[in-house]
Design a protein around this motif. Structure first.
Motif, mmCIF file in Angstrom:
data_model
loop_
_atom_site.group_PDB
_atom_site.id
_atom_site.type_symbol
_atom_site.label_atom_id
_atom_site.label_comp_id
_atom_site.label_asym_id
_atom_site.label_seq_id
_atom_site.Cartn_x
_atom_site.Cartn_y
_atom_site.Cartn_z
ATOM 1 N N TYR A 39 0.840 -1.237 0.064
ATOM 2 C CA TYR A 39 0.052 -0.099 0.324
ATOM 3 C C TYR A 39 0.640 1.306 -0.006
ATOM 4 N N LYS A 40 0.408 2.349 -0.396
ATOM 5 C CA LYS A 40 1.106 3.703 -0.319
ATOM 6 C C LYS A 40 -0.015 4.683 -0.578
ATOM 7 N N ILE A 41 0.205 5.860 -0.258
ATOM 8 C CA ILE A 41 -0.514 6.887 -0.407
ATOM 9 C C ILE A 41 -0.252 7.558 -1.710
ATOM 10 N N GLY A 42 -1.236 7.851 -2.525
ATOM 11 C CA GLY A 42 -0.925 8.284 -3.919
ATOM 12 C C GLY A 42 -1.081 9.810 -3.789
ATOM 13 N N PRO A 43 -1.564 10.499 -4.992
ATOM 14 C CA PRO A 43 -1.611 11.709 -5.185
ATOM 15 C C PRO A 43 -2.660 12.276 -4.233
ATOM 16 N N GLU A 44 -2.697 13.646 -3.733
ATOM 17 C CA GLU A 44 -3.811 14.138 -2.857
ATOM 18 C C GLU A 44 -3.881 15.773 -3.538
ATOM 19 N N GLN A 45 -5.049 16.045 -3.250
ATOM 20 C CA GLN A 45 -5.584 17.373 -3.643
ATOM 21 C C GLN A 45 -6.372 17.807 -2.615
#
Length: 237
Positions: free
Chosen positions: A106-112
């Motif tokens: 798992y990982k945190i992808g792009p955020e806006q």
């Protein structure tokens, strides 16, 4: 015996006599002068006659035909079952198992973000060299402390993103979009803001969570800050 029969018939003045014997034949005796001719012919039994004319009566030939009609219906009924079995036998696609938490990265992808919400992509990575599947919504909550403990309410499901079966090929990816409403949008008395350095993420249909490091502000009081989308193919990048 024959002479006696002829003599008797001649004495009675009979030219012909039809005599039915026990069995399946009728004997006919014809007398001409002092000569007698005996002939035999088969006779239809009463049981056969009943069978041929007794349509519609219990135990008759017609009822028997009706019974064989039911058997034919049974054969025809078994046709679709056979076809179904054949169809199943032709379906050789293997069943894709659910992705186990144990074999998911798992990982945190792009955020806006906007002034009121932050959109965060959570990527799931299949660590196996065989395919697995995800279906539905992850379970997500903010968390803090040692041991890591949930803070506030878990994410609600976004109905605008319906469930779909997502197959991850070997080492493939899927993702889900998490929306986090800003705790600052709520009165402190209603929210009781708390720093939450973790997201606890349950992959769909799994009971073992992933602990994803992501710092956000949670509400210790029951305020709904999180909304999660259904899983989709690929990464969220």
């Amino acid at each position: 015996m024959k002479s006696l029969l002829i003599a008797s018939l001649a004495a009675l003045g009979l030219l012909t006599c039809a005599c039915t014997k026990q069995g399946d034949y009728t004997a006919t005796v014809t007398v001409t002068g002092h000569h007698a001719t005996v002939s035999a012919s088969p006779v239809q039994s009463s049981a056969s006659a009943t069978g041929s004319t007794g349509s519609g009566t219990p135990g008759s030939g017609a009822a028997g035909s009706s019974g064989s009609g039911s058997s034919a219906a049974g054969s025809s009924g078994s046709g679709p079952a056979s076809s179904g079995s054949q169809a199943n036998s032709q379906n050789t696609d293997p069943v894709i198992p659910a992705c186990s938490t144990r074999y998911l990265g798992y990982k945190i992808g792009p955020e806006q973000g906007t002034t009121s919400v932050t959109y965060v992509v959570i990527d799931f990575h299949n660590l196996l060299n065989s395919a697995c599947s995800l279906y539905g919504y992850p379970g997500v909550s903010q968390a803090a402390g040692k041991p890591v403990t949930q803070v506030g309410l878990a994410a609600t499901e976004n109905p605008a993103t319906p469930r779909r079966l997502v197959t991850l090929p070997p080492y493939g990816y899927a993702n889900a979009l998490l929306t986090i409403a800003h705790a600052a949008s709520y009165a402190a008395s209603a929210c009781h803001p708390v720093n939450a350095p973790w997201l606890v993420v349950y992959p769909p249909n799994q009971t073992v969570p992933l602990y994803v490091y992501y710092s956000s502000t949670a509400c210790a009081k029951p305020v709904n800050l999180l909304t999660i989308d259904a899983v989709r193919h690929g990464t969220g990048g």
